[in-house]
Motif scaffolding. Structure first.
Motif, mmCIF file in Angstrom:
data_model
loop_
_atom_site.group_PDB
_atom_site.id
_atom_site.type_symbol
_atom_site.label_atom_id
_atom_site.label_comp_id
_atom_site.label_asym_id
_atom_site.label_seq_id
_atom_site.Cartn_x
_atom_site.Cartn_y
_atom_site.Cartn_z
ATOM 1 N N SER A 1 0.598 -1.320 -0.062
ATOM 2 C CA SER A 1 0.316 0.437 0.078
ATOM 3 C C SER A 1 1.235 1.036 0.203
ATOM 4 C CB SER A 1 -1.391 -0.034 1.512
ATOM 5 O OG SER A 1 0.194 -0.579 2.541
ATOM 6 N N LEU B 1 2.249 2.041 -3.206
ATOM 7 C CA LEU B 1 0.680 2.827 -4.245
ATOM 8 C C LEU B 1 0.444 3.674 -3.683
ATOM 9 C CD1 LEU B 1 -1.900 -0.635 -4.661
ATOM 10 C CD2 LEU B 1 -1.146 1.335 -6.170
ATOM 11 N N ILE B 2 0.346 4.397 -2.550
ATOM 12 C CA ILE B 2 0.712 5.475 -2.584
ATOM 13 C C ILE B 2 1.718 6.384 -2.879
ATOM 14 C CG2 ILE B 2 0.849 7.052 -0.314
ATOM 15 C CD1 ILE B 2 -0.665 4.884 1.588
ATOM 16 N N SER B 3 2.802 6.179 -2.847
ATOM 17 C CA SER B 3 3.252 6.651 -3.679
ATOM 18 C C SER B 3 3.425 6.613 -4.620
ATOM 19 C CB SER B 3 5.464 6.025 -3.360
ATOM 20 O OG SER B 3 4.399 5.794 -1.765
ATOM 21 N N CYS C 1 0.498 6.769 -6.346
ATOM 22 C CA CYS C 1 -0.361 7.853 -6.744
ATOM 23 C C CYS C 1 0.456 9.140 -6.528
ATOM 24 C CB CYS C 1 -1.435 7.479 -5.286
ATOM 25 S SG CYS C 1 -2.400 5.946 -6.567
ATOM 26 N N VAL C 2 1.073 9.537 -5.471
ATOM 27 C CA VAL C 2 1.374 10.841 -5.081
ATOM 28 C C VAL C 2 2.085 11.367 -6.037
ATOM 29 C CG1 VAL C 2 3.264 12.662 -3.912
ATOM 30 C CG2 VAL C 2 0.992 10.469 -2.904
ATOM 31 N N GLY D 1 2.130 10.090 -9.497
ATOM 32 C CA GLY D 1 1.331 10.766 -10.869
ATOM 33 C C GLY D 1 0.547 11.621 -10.142
ATOM 34 N N VAL D 2 -0.016 11.712 -9.498
ATOM 35 C CA VAL D 2 -0.846 13.238 -9.557
ATOM 36 C C VAL D 2 0.196 14.862 -9.576
ATOM 37 C CG1 VAL D 2 -1.541 14.955 -7.748
ATOM 38 C CG2 VAL D 2 -2.814 12.450 -7.625
#
Lengths: 606, 590
Positions: free
Chosen positions: A4, A7-9, A11-12, A14-15
């Motif tokens: 997880s 995944l969060i990394s 996403c960050v 990516g954003v």
């Protein structure tokens, strides 16, 4: 847990990436490359390289797809003409690959002639016992490598000569020196101020041209042979800076704290307004693909190419002549006409045979110059005995001559190396004995032609690290060079100007006294008394006995020998009466001489 | 500035107050210096020879006591002298010469006073005329002695606005450093005395004493070589003044280098040879007479050098010994056998030189030689053909600056005058605005402003022809082609390279003057050195003359009895007759 976090990394990241990209302004589609999104309103460098069609990166490299300043400019070249980049820029396939290759082999890029002569002349004299070996075929580009040879000759080249060649990056140095170098751009870019054009509001892209103004040539060609000065009727003066102007020294200045005087300019500029490129062809300047170590072998133009021209009809529009003519819109087309040919067979597209005669079109403005071709049968060009004369022997009005060049080399001081741009031990300084612009002496070049001569006389004093004079390392080099001084005059020298003048014969200034069959020469300059380490006057290239005093056989230039001098002087007694080239006594001069000596009743002595 | 020596007596260079201080200082140094001989005893200044033990006698013909020559009559009775202040260092100085030498040499003194060496009338009147300050150059109006009016003192309160207002200042500060009344600049080659001693007391080029007087300091410069009078004056002595590109220097083969530091050469064993006369020199062919060891005084007699009593206005007016007086000449003239130096020898006349008494075979004028057979050549000066080279200094730019705030003289400080050189060098290195001062060689005082000189180009090869006052063809030299600049204290350029106008309204104040180059060769130049020769005819050195090469076109001499060639003469020279052509051919075959 670990998964997880990952995944969060992602996403960050990516954003962040999406946000950042979204905030960058996007250029509309249709631009050649994205450089123009920032560099809007860029003026075309010339009609052949329109920005709209070419974009920027095709010449300047970099990353054309990026609109990020750093990434876009990565590996960009500011000056595509720089010979280090030219294979990927001007010389890329589809553009000018043959030219880039030729230019790199040309003498302006290699300086091979200078480097050869300097090594040959100096090295054996610098270290008499074990001279450094002459590196054959040495080029400027070799000296940029770390394994460059290290000796006095090369050090002199690096600090005193290496500021003028095509490998020199443009902008290095200051003033005139900064304008020198830059590969293709050295010649093909017009110097003007950077910035925005007030009228069109376009950013001024440097202008590319093939109509090269002579100022681009003279920024380099104003020393040594000083051709770029002489042609325009300028002569480097003795440095007085006179007449004074506005309470200061004269404004007639040259780079390097030098001044000039005005002299008679070359007839080609004075009467016909011709610039350097009117004679100097692309082959002569950019080379023919061969590497030469003597500038005059690269040269393409001769006086004869225009003044007793050979013509060749142009029938194919895609021939070299056709293409050259198309590039220069000011010169009329050549298709169906005959154009002149250079020594190497290059078409002189601007020398055209037309119904009403031969017209020379000036390359800069296309103005027609009607050519008067001296007919071969004119007596002054067909005189027996004058076969070996170069045009310059008679038609050069004056020649710059430097007598005594005194170089000091101090290892206790430092000087900037033009190639590394760093200071290194060893400082050169120059002084002279005197300068002249008088009528040149004549001599023989390549054992063929009679040419005007100018001396090259270096007296080198070397001082070691403790600033102590080192007699064992000091030396002198005396040399003669034969070149076209570029001071052409329509009216030639007179017969007497050459046949009775000791200076022209190479004896130097002085009195040449005739005592029956004997001749005595009393020279004017006394070099020994002046402290110069030579036993003959500086302007004496030869003695009356024909002993050569200052020529180095390796250069292919020598003064007259005894026999030649006797022949020249042998005509002198006749010349005050028999002044015309068409005078019958010159038809068979030996026979005339015999008659003079043997026949009674000739009018000569009556 | 000159250093202070105990034998120096140059009140013209110092104010009285300074002299007082110096006197005291010298006295103190004498008293306090423990190493001095006789320092234990008080010095008796009246007993000169106690210190100057064994000093050379000035000459056999002057067997006088020291005081007879070195103390003024009013000071002689005082038996006690406390210092050197009353001694007259040079009794022949124009201020004292009457007192000391006058009793025996009154005639000579009067003659010298009227001679050009003392009056400088030639230089003064020609320059003033060319700069528009007077309406003629000759007969002269102004001079430094004799019957001429004294040169006006420049008025500091008057702002000079024309060349005519500047000329006296220029003369005083640049030209008149060489004259009998003043000592001029000091430096190697330039040390000399004033008055009779200028010629008759020999100074070596270093200005160092080399005699036997133990009291003399040999490390100091500015002293005669010996305490001796001589009439056998060597050339070095004449050259203390007659250096630079003028007659005298040419006799020794000297021609000035260009001024710029880039002409300081050659290096001899790693060093620049010391400058003599304030500038480096080219070495050209010496005059054949010099080569053979003849001195200036062999030809230049006492009447010529010291004057015959008449106040002449220019050199060519002065009667002199001519070439033909020794060598013979046209019209069957033979050597002047009344000349004591010429003697009969077994194989013809001999000349005994004044130098070492050496006998020389006297080469005689050959009436049968090709050039001497031509009748018209009677009107040609010998030197017009026999001179090998000449002084052609084209385009003299002069600038007086009362303010300097740039570096322009940094490489151009060599001006042939060590004093000016020192000044310019100092002003050029300072980044601040300088208000230069320089000395007036007549008054000895410094004044605001400094004069610098530059040339367009200098040559020794061209030998243009003109006509001398006797109607004979002679070599011309530019003398001079002035362009005058004046920058005032505020930096305003009041004159910006202005060519002066002659004082009689006869046009531009540029002149070529006929002269006698002392560069004689044993043979003449060739026929075509003059005939069929554009330079000799006065047409300049090139076809298309520019603002620079047009300077080789002669302009009329400053003196009306001299002239350039008439157009007909030029034409005849350029297109000689058939007869001339035959003569030339014969000449080349002889």
């Amino acid at each position: 847990m670990k998964r997880s976090l990952l995944l969060i990394s992602i996403c960050v990241i990516g954003v962040v990436v999406i946000l950042k990209e979204a905030r960058i302004e996007r250029p509309p589609e249709g631009l050649k490359d994205r450089c123009l999104f920032c560099h809007k309103e860029m003026r075309d460098p010339d009609p052949s390289h329109p920005v709209a069609a070419f974009g920027c990166a095709v010449c300047h490299l970099g990353n054309r797809y990026s609109v990020d300043r750093e990434r876009a400019h990565y590996a960009m070249v500011l000056n595509p003409g720089d010979l280090r980049a030219v294979d990927r820029t001007c010389g890329q396939s589809g553009c000018h690959p043959d030219l880039a290759d030729r230019v790199k082999k040309s003498v302006m890029a290699t300086n091979k002639g200078i480097l050869r002569i300097l090594q040959e002349q100096w090295l054996q004299r610098v270290e008499e016992n074990k001279p450094s070996p002459v590196v054959p075929g040495l080029r400027v580009s070799d000296l940029y490598e770390t394994a460059s040879p290290q000796n006095l000759a090369i050090d002199h080249y690096r600090k005193m000569c290496a500021g003028c060649h095509l490998w020199k990056p443009r902008g290095e140095g200051s003033g005139e020196a900064a304008r020198r170098g830059g590969g293709c751009s050295d010649c093909h870019i017009l110097d003007e101020e950077k910035g925005t054009d007030a009228k069109t509001r376009m950013t001024r892209h440097p202008i590319i041209t093939t109509r090269i103004p002579s100022t681009n040539c003279t920024k380099c060609h104003n020393r040594s042979a000083r051709i770029g000065l002489s042609y325009f009727g300028r002569f480097e003066s003795a440095g007085y800076g006179t007449p004074y102007e506005g309470g200061g020294l004269s404004q007639r200045r040259l780079s390097g704290n030098r001044f000039f005087m005005d002299l008679q300019a070359d007839v080609h500029i004075k009467k016909a307004g011709m610039e350097c490129i009117d004679c100097h062809t692309a082959i002569g300047l950019m080379g023919d693909g061969q590497e030469y170590d003597d500038m005059r072998h690269q040269m393409d133009i001769t006086c004869q190419a225009c003044h007793s021209p050979a013509f060749s009809p142009i029938e194919i529009s895609d021939s070299l002549a056709g293409r050259l003519a198309r590039l220069n819109k000011r010169v009329p087309g050549v298709l169906g006409k005959s154009v002149g040919l250079s020594k190497k067979g290059t078409p002189l597209y601007n020398l055209q045979q037309e119904a009403d005669g031969i017209i020379f079109y000036r390359k800069m403005d296309g103005a027609p110059v009607s050519m008067k071709i001296p007919r071969e049968e004119k007596p002054h060009h067909r005189l027996k005995g004058h076969e070996r004369l170069s045009c310059q022997a008679c038609h050069a009005a004056w020649m710059p001559q430097c007598y005594g060049c005194h170089l000091t080399y101090r290892l206790s001081e430092q000087q900037t190396d033009w190639l590394t741009r760093e200071k290194s031990p060893g400082r050169w300084k120059e002084a002279r004995t005197y300068l002249r612009f008088s009528r040149p002496a004549l001599g023989i070049r390549d054992d063929r032609g009679v040419f005007p001569l100018s001396p090259c006389q270096m007296f080198v004093s070397v001082y070691d690290e403790s600033n102590t004079y080192r007699k064992d390392r000091s030396f002198k080099v005396m040399n003669l060079s034969a070149f076209d001084p570029h001071t052409t005059t329509a009216r030639s020298r007179t017969c007497l100007d050459c046949h009775e003048d000791p200076k022209v014969l190479g004896l130097g200034e002085g009195i040449l006294h005739w005592k029956g069959r004997k001749r005595i020469f009393r020279p004017t300059y006394d070099a020994l008394a002046a402290g110069l380490a030579v036993s003959h006057p500086l302007d004496a290239y030869v003695t009356l006995d024909g002993e050569s005093l200052q020529a180095d056989p390796a250069t292919g230039v020598r003064p007259f020998n005894r026999e030649e001098m006797d022949r020249v002087l042998g005509v002198a007694p006749c010349l005050a009466c028999h002044m015309g080239y068409d005078d019958p006594i010159f038809r068979d001069f030996q026979e005339s001489k015999r008659r003079f000596q043997e026949e009674a009743g000739l009018p000569c002595l009556k | 500035m000159p250093e202070i020596g105990i034998f120096r007596d140059r009140p013209s260079m110092k104010v009285a107050a300074i002299r007082g201080i110096i006197g005291t200082a010298i006295l103190l140094s004498w008293i306090l210096a423990p190493a001095r001989p006789m320092a234990s005893k008080p010095i008796d200044y009246a007993d000169c020879l106690a210190c100057h033990r064994g000093i050379e006698s000035i000459s056999d013909r002057h067997p006088f006591a020291c005081a007879d020559c070195h103390l003024l009559p009013e000071d002689r009775p005082a038996r006690t002298l406390t210092d050197h202040s009353k001694t007259v260092r040079n009794p022949s100085d124009p201020r004292h010469v009457e007192t000391f030498c006058g009793r025996c040499h009154e005639t000579e003194i009067q003659a010298v006073r009227n001679s050009l060496h003392a009056t400088m009338a030639g230089i003064i009147n020609q320059t003033r005329y060319l700069w528009g300050a007077q309406d003629r150059a000759a007969p002269g109006r102004y001079g430094l002695s004799g019957p001429f009016k004294a040169l006006p003192d420049p008025q500091p309160e008057v702002q000079p606005e024309t060349p005519a207002m500047l000329v006296d200042d220029f003369l005083r500060r640049r030209c008149l450093r060489c004259h009998l009344h003043g000592q001029g600049a000091e430096g190697p080659g330039l040390y000399r005395a004033t008055g009779c001693a200028a010629c008759h007391v020999f100074y070596n080029n270093e200005g160092r004493y080399e005699g036997v007087d133990p009291a003399m300091d040999r490390s100091k410069t500015g002293y005669p070589a010996r305490h001796a009078l001589t009439t056998r004056i060597p050339n070095d002595q004449c050259l203390h003044c007659h250096n630079h590109n003028h007659v005298g220097a040419d006799y020794e083969g000297l021609f000035e280098h260009d001024h710029s530091d880039t002409y300081r050469s050659p290096m001899v064993n790693g060093k620049l040879p010391p400058m003599r006369y304030g500038i480096d020199h080219h070495r050209l062919a010496r005059d054949i007479h010099g080569e053979r060891g003849l001195w200036c005084i062999d030809c230049h007699t006492r009447q010529d050098v010291m004057g015959d009593g008449h106040a002449y206005s220019f050199q060519m007016e002065v009667p002199k010994r001519s070439c033909s007086d020794c060598h013979g000449g046209f019209g069957g003239k033979g050597p002047d056998m009344t000349n004591p130096e010429i003697r009969k020898g077994p194989a013809g006349p001999m000349y005994v030189s004044k130098n070492l008494g050496k006998e020389h075979r006297l080469p005689l004028f050959r009436p049968d030689s090709a050039a001497h057979r031509i009748e018209a050549h009677v009107r040609v000066r010998c030197s017009a053909c026999h001179a090998q080279w000449s002084f052609q200094d084209y385009g003299m730019s002069v600038m007086r600056e009362d303010r300097i705030n740039d570096y322009k003289w940094r490489d151009l400080s060599v001006q042939g005058d060590p004093y000016i050189q020192g000044k310019l060098k100092a002003y050029a290195v300072s980044p601040d605005t300088a208000y230069p001062l320089s000395v007036d060689y007549l008054s000895g005082r410094e004044r605001e402003g400094i004069w610098s000189v530059g040339w367009r180009f200098r040559r020794w090869e061209p030998l243009p022809l003109g006509v001398d006052p006797a109607g004979r063809y002679a070599i011309l030299r530019p003398f001079y082609q002035y362009l005058i600049t004046h920058v005032d204290r505020s930096g305003a350029v009041l004159l910006d390279s202005v060519a002066p106008q002659r004082g009689d309204g006869a046009g531009r104040g540029w002149a070529f003057m006929p002269y006698v180059p002392h560069t004689i060769a044993p043979f003449g130049r060739t026929c075509t050195a003059c005939h069929m020769n554009r330079v000799a005819a006065g047409l300049g050195i090139q076809d298309d003359l520019t603002r620079d090469t047009a300077l080789t076109l002669p302009s009329p001499p400053a003196i009306h009895s001299m002239r350039l060639l008439f157009p007909q003469e030029q034409e005849r020279l350029l297109n000689p007759s058939r007869e001339w052509r035959r003569h030339r051919l014969q000449g080349l075959r002889e």
